[in-house]
Scaffold this motif. Sequence first.
Motif: not given
Length: 226
Positions: A40-50
């Motif tokens: 979840k931490s990785l998803t929250d950080k990198y989905t919108a800001n690849p």
Amino acid sequence: RNTRLHRRTKMVDAKKVHFYLTGFGPFGSITDNPSKTLVKSLTDKYTANPAATWVIADSREVPVTTAEAEKAVNGVFENVEEEKASNPNAVQVILHFGVAASFTEINLELMGYNKADFSIPDSSGQTLRNTTIVPDMELDESINTLLKPAEYVEALTSKKHKVKTSTDPGRYLCNYIYFKSLYKSRGKNIPVMFIHIPEFVTTPQEEQVHCIEDALEEIASDILSR
């Protein structure tokens, strides 16, 4: 039910690695599974800001049962194959995460095995003992990842991360989802790998997230250079 941690969005961009992640829910004495939290931490950080060469395309929490693990694998591959058909600039990689409470290092698993042998029941109460996961391969026959864990570990340890390769993912749900995924990937050129992580009390969450971020960079660099 599988809990989607992020609603997948269509991303058409320059050639990038699109990571599809899964983490497990609670089981046994693990009431708050760190693999779910890390994903979840990785998803929250990198989905919108690849990142420059990669993005988290999709992630989900998987309840710790064989039925839900199989459902998750089928769902991930359905999404991957849909994206492969619609976005030629995306290169898909599937990464499954799970916790190993006794570990002190992150383990990149080289292979999965066609064997379910549960020491404790799954979350539905089912205990599989000494049984094949798929019927058309021998008991405990293995399938190797198409990725290069040993190379990533060399790069990551040079950055002082606590990480190693492993040839033994156990024979519980971690191996179950890994083998199912490896089996389904055959002939599709879709790399799959399982990553075992320690509990956060052993290796803090921030430290693990940093390691996995660097691992995703290494994987993306490898994939895009092929």
